[in-house]
Motif scaffolding. Structure first.
Motif, PDB file in Angstrom:
ATOM      1  N   UNK A   8       0.835  -1.210   0.000  1.00 53.63           N
ATOM      2  CA  UNK A   8       0.000   0.000   0.000  1.00 53.63           C
ATOM      3  C   UNK A   8       0.866   1.254   0.000  1.00 53.63           C
ATOM      4  N   UNK A   9       1.896   1.261   0.825  1.00 49.17           N
ATOM      5  CA  UNK A   9       2.780   2.429   0.871  1.00 49.17           C
ATOM      6  C   UNK A   9       3.483   2.639  -0.462  1.00 49.17           C
ATOM      7  N   UNK A  10       3.907   1.560  -1.104  1.00 45.56           N
ATOM      8  CA  UNK A  10       4.548   1.668  -2.415  1.00 45.56           C
ATOM      9  C   UNK A  10       3.564   2.225  -3.445  1.00 45.56           C
ATOM     10  N   UNK A  11       2.325   1.743  -3.408  1.00 48.51           N
ATOM     11  CA  UNK A  11       1.291   2.249  -4.330  1.00 48.51           C
ATOM     12  C   UNK A  11       1.055   3.739  -4.097  1.00 48.51           C
ATOM     13  N   UNK A  12       1.018   4.157  -2.854  1.00 49.01           N
ATOM     14  CA  UNK A  12       0.826   5.580  -2.542  1.00 49.01           C
ATOM     15  C   UNK A  12       1.962   6.410  -3.134  1.00 49.01           C
ATOM     16  N   UNK A  59      -5.752  -3.701  -5.016  1.00 47.58           N
ATOM     17  CA  UNK A  59      -4.440  -3.699  -5.671  1.00 47.58           C
ATOM     18  C   UNK A  59      -4.435  -2.882  -6.967  1.00 47.58           C
ATOM     19  N   UNK A  60      -5.624  -2.578  -7.521  1.00 48.12           N
ATOM     20  CA  UNK A  60      -5.707  -1.845  -8.786  1.00 48.12           C
ATOM     21  C   UNK A  60      -6.594  -0.609  -8.752  1.00 48.12           C
ATOM     22  N   UNK A  61      -7.064  -0.224  -7.558  1.00 49.31           N
ATOM     23  CA  UNK A  61      -7.939   0.944  -7.465  1.00 49.31           C
ATOM     24  C   UNK A  61      -7.588   1.770  -6.234  1.00 49.31           C
ATOM     25  N   UNK A  62      -7.647   3.092  -6.410  1.00 46.80           N
ATOM     26  CA  UNK A  62      -7.360   4.009  -5.306  1.00 46.80           C
ATOM     27  C   UNK A  62      -8.122   5.306  -5.547  1.00 46.80           C
ATOM     28  N   UNK A  63      -8.164   6.127  -4.529  1.00 44.44           N
ATOM     29  CA  UNK A  63      -8.757   7.454  -4.656  1.00 44.44           C
ATOM     30  C   UNK A  63      -7.909   8.421  -3.842  1.00 44.44           C
ATOM     31  N   UNK A 112       0.086  -2.337 -15.196  1.00 43.65           N
ATOM     32  CA  UNK A 112       0.992  -2.230 -14.053  1.00 43.65           C
ATOM     33  C   UNK A 112       1.305  -0.811 -13.620  1.00 43.65           C
ATOM     34  N   UNK A 113       0.779   0.190 -14.329  1.00 40.59           N
ATOM     35  CA  UNK A 113       1.035   1.595 -13.982  1.00 40.59           C
ATOM     36  C   UNK A 113      -0.233   2.265 -13.490  1.00 40.59           C
TER      37      UNK A 113
END
Length: 151
Positions: free
Chosen positions: A6-10, A84-88, A127-128
């Motif tokens: 999660x931190x990496x995605x952020x 793993x593929x969605x965020x806001x 992947x991006x």
């Protein structure tokens, strides 16, 4: 996703938003397009009544900053990883645009400074992370008229 993922995605989403601002201010239109999902929708309620599909929105943005220098800042991101593929996310923002004399004569003002928030959703594509939806809300907008020239 575990905490490290999660931190990496952020951090990846923060870098995505940094590219958005850089591409916008350097007028790198292909680069700007690259930060969005192909089906992205952008909403700027103060300027356009309805959310716009990507092509229309990018044409509007390009016309708005044409003939000027723009400076955009994004601050204090609140990013929520939903899967793993969605965020806001929500970003506090500050932007400034300084237009040429010719453009200022058309617009009726030479400078703009705005404060508000970007409300966004993100998805992964190949992947991006990419921006899927963007809504800009303003808390304050300050404009300055061009100087009066006496011949």
């Amino acid at each position: 996703m575990d905490t490290a993922d999660k931190l990496f995605a952020i951090e990846e989403i923060k870098a995505l938003k940094a590219r958005y601002f850089r591409f916008l201010d350097t007028k790198d239109w292909p680069g700007l397009r690259s930060v969005f999902m192909p089906e992205a929708v952008i909403e700027v309620p103060e300027a356009v009544a309805e959310p716009q599909p990507l092509d229309q929105a990018l044409a509007f943005i390009e016309a708005a900053v044409d003939g000027g220098v723009s400076i955009h800042f994004g601050h204090m991101p609140e990013i929520f990883i939903e899967s793993s593929d969605r965020a806001r996310g929500i970003w506090a923002m500050d932007d400034r645009i300084y237009w040429s004399t010719d453009k200022a004569a058309v617009l009726g003002y030479a400078q703009l400074r705005g404060f508000g928030h970007y409300h966004e959703t993100y998805e992964r594509l190949g992947g991006e992370w990419k921006i899927k939806t963007m809504r800009l809300t303003r808390l304050r907008l300050i404009t300055q008229k061009p100087p009066i020239v006496i011949a």
